[in-house]
Design an enzyme around this catalytic site. Structure first.
Site, PDB file in Angstrom:
ATOM      1  N   SER A 135       0.755  -1.157  -0.609  1.00 39.37           N
ATOM      2  CA  SER A 135      -0.528   0.302  -0.135  1.00 39.37           C
ATOM      3  C   SER A 135       1.040   1.287  -0.212  1.00 39.37           C
ATOM      4  O   SER A 135       1.540   1.337   0.392  1.00 39.37           O
ATOM      5  CB  SER A 135      -0.696   0.024   0.989  1.00 39.37           C
ATOM      6  OG  SER A 135      -1.080   0.722   2.077  1.00 39.37           O
ATOM      7  N   TYR A 185      -2.237  -1.520  10.673  1.00 38.17           N
ATOM      8  CA  TYR A 185      -1.904  -1.575   8.906  1.00 38.17           C
ATOM      9  C   TYR A 185      -0.538  -1.601   8.248  1.00 38.17           C
ATOM     10  O   TYR A 185      -0.199  -1.812   7.182  1.00 38.17           O
ATOM     11  CB  TYR A 185      -3.182  -0.780   8.068  1.00 38.17           C
ATOM     12  CG  TYR A 185      -3.059  -1.125   6.481  1.00 38.17           C
ATOM     13  CD1 TYR A 185      -3.761  -2.148   6.396  1.00 38.17           C
ATOM     14  CD2 TYR A 185      -2.933  -0.120   5.749  1.00 38.17           C
ATOM     15  CE1 TYR A 185      -3.411  -2.363   5.002  1.00 38.17           C
ATOM     16  CE2 TYR A 185      -3.250  -0.364   4.471  1.00 38.17           C
ATOM     17  CZ  TYR A 185      -3.633  -1.271   4.283  1.00 38.17           C
ATOM     18  OH  TYR A 185      -4.354  -1.561   2.635  1.00 38.17           O
TER      19      TYR A 185
END
Ligand SMILES: NC(=O)c1ccc[n+]([C@@H]2O[C@H](COP(=O)([O-])OP(=O)(O)OC[C@H]3O[C@@H](n4cnc5c(N)ncnc54)[C@H](OP(=O)(O)O)[C@@H]3O)[C@@H](O)[C@H]2O)c1
Length: 250
Positions: free
Chosen positions: A137, A150
């Protein structure tokens, strides 16, 4: 027909990438836990020149992943491309901080991916070819508020790919790290905050498959958002924190 294996194929980015590959003539073995979603995905792809084969799997269970990779290799032939995409994001703030959130993210995003890499690398090393893509990401570039668990897993994945790349070059194995910005999927549909540069999953899939065809090491998109975050990653901490503090709501 070239063979791809995709995890997290039942929804969002993984589903769109599976369909895009099938549209371009690939045979795609599609994995995630929900079998009914995989079956409907296979039906949707039946009009394409390629094909999608459902293969239900929970990537957090190490031994099951190994057996599944061995089964795919034995039955459908060598895996030419693996897209390790399954992952999750749970937003939490510091008042909810708990080891459980971290364990959940690590078990799926990081260890789930590592469970897949382990048998894949054994097969690919033996034949001195193959291509593995890991979905990280843009969060991996630098820590962001409400994404401490995350972001930690995605930064670990990116770092892992950077570390593996020079070694895998010697085995003729390509590795790609994918850094998406915001993509409209069931995962981001839960987000209550404004998502800049949001794109749809089909657009993301096209960019991903184009990048994979070019065997790029990094696929980062949307370009302008990736560029801004890359610049932010070079800022001194004092300036960086001044900017990101604006994202914190108390
Ligand atoms: N959407 C974004 O804006 C964005 C941005 C950057 C990075 N990403 C990354 O892109 C990837 C896909 O995200 P998405 O937005 O497409 O999310 P999504 O729509 O929620 O898809 C997640 C996929 O992972 C599968 N999955 C979840 N747990 C699993 C498990 N234990 N074993 C196997 N499969 C499992 C889900 O299917 P089942 O529930 O059926 O197992 C589903 O197919 C993730 O790694 C995410 O971190 C997304």
């Amino acid at each position: 027909m070239a063979l791809a294996w995709i995890t997290g194929a039942s929804s969002g980015i993984g589903r769109a990438v599976s369909l895009e590959l099938a549209r371009r003539g690939w045979k795609v073995v599609a994995s995630s836990r929900d079998e009914s979603n995989l079956n409907s995905l296979a039906t949707e792809a039946s009009v394409f020149s390629g094909q999608i084969v459902p293969c239900p799997l929970d990537i957090t269970v190490d031994e099951t992943v190994r057996e599944t990779v061995e089964k795919i290799e034995g039955k459908d032939g060598p895996i030419d491309l693996a897209v390790l995409n399954a992952g999750t994001y749970n937003r939490f703030d510091v008042s909810e901080f708990s080891s459980k959130y971290f364990r959940d993210h690590i078990d799926l995003n990081l260890m789930g991916t590592v469970h897949c890499l382990d048998p894949l690398l054994q097969f690919m090393r033996r034949r001195f070819r193959g291509h593995i893509a890991v979905v990280s990401s843009l969060t991996a570039y630098r820590g962001l508020p409400y994404a401490s668990a995350y972001g930690a897993t995605k930064a670990a994945l990116t770092n892992m790919c950077e570390g593996l790349k020079p070694e895998l070059d010697f085995y003729g194995i390509n590795i790609t790290v994918i850094h998406p910005g915001f993509v409209k999927t069931p995962l981001t549909d839960r987000n209550q905050f404004f998502m800049p540069f949001l794109i749809d999953a089909e657009d993301a899939a096209c960019r991903i498959v184009n990048g994979l065809e070019r065997k790029k090491f990094e696929i980062a998109f949307p370009r302008r958002f990736a560029f801004l975050l890359k610049i932010a990653s070079f800022l001194p901490y004092s300036l960086y924190f001044k900017l990101v503090r604006k994202l914190v709501k108390v």
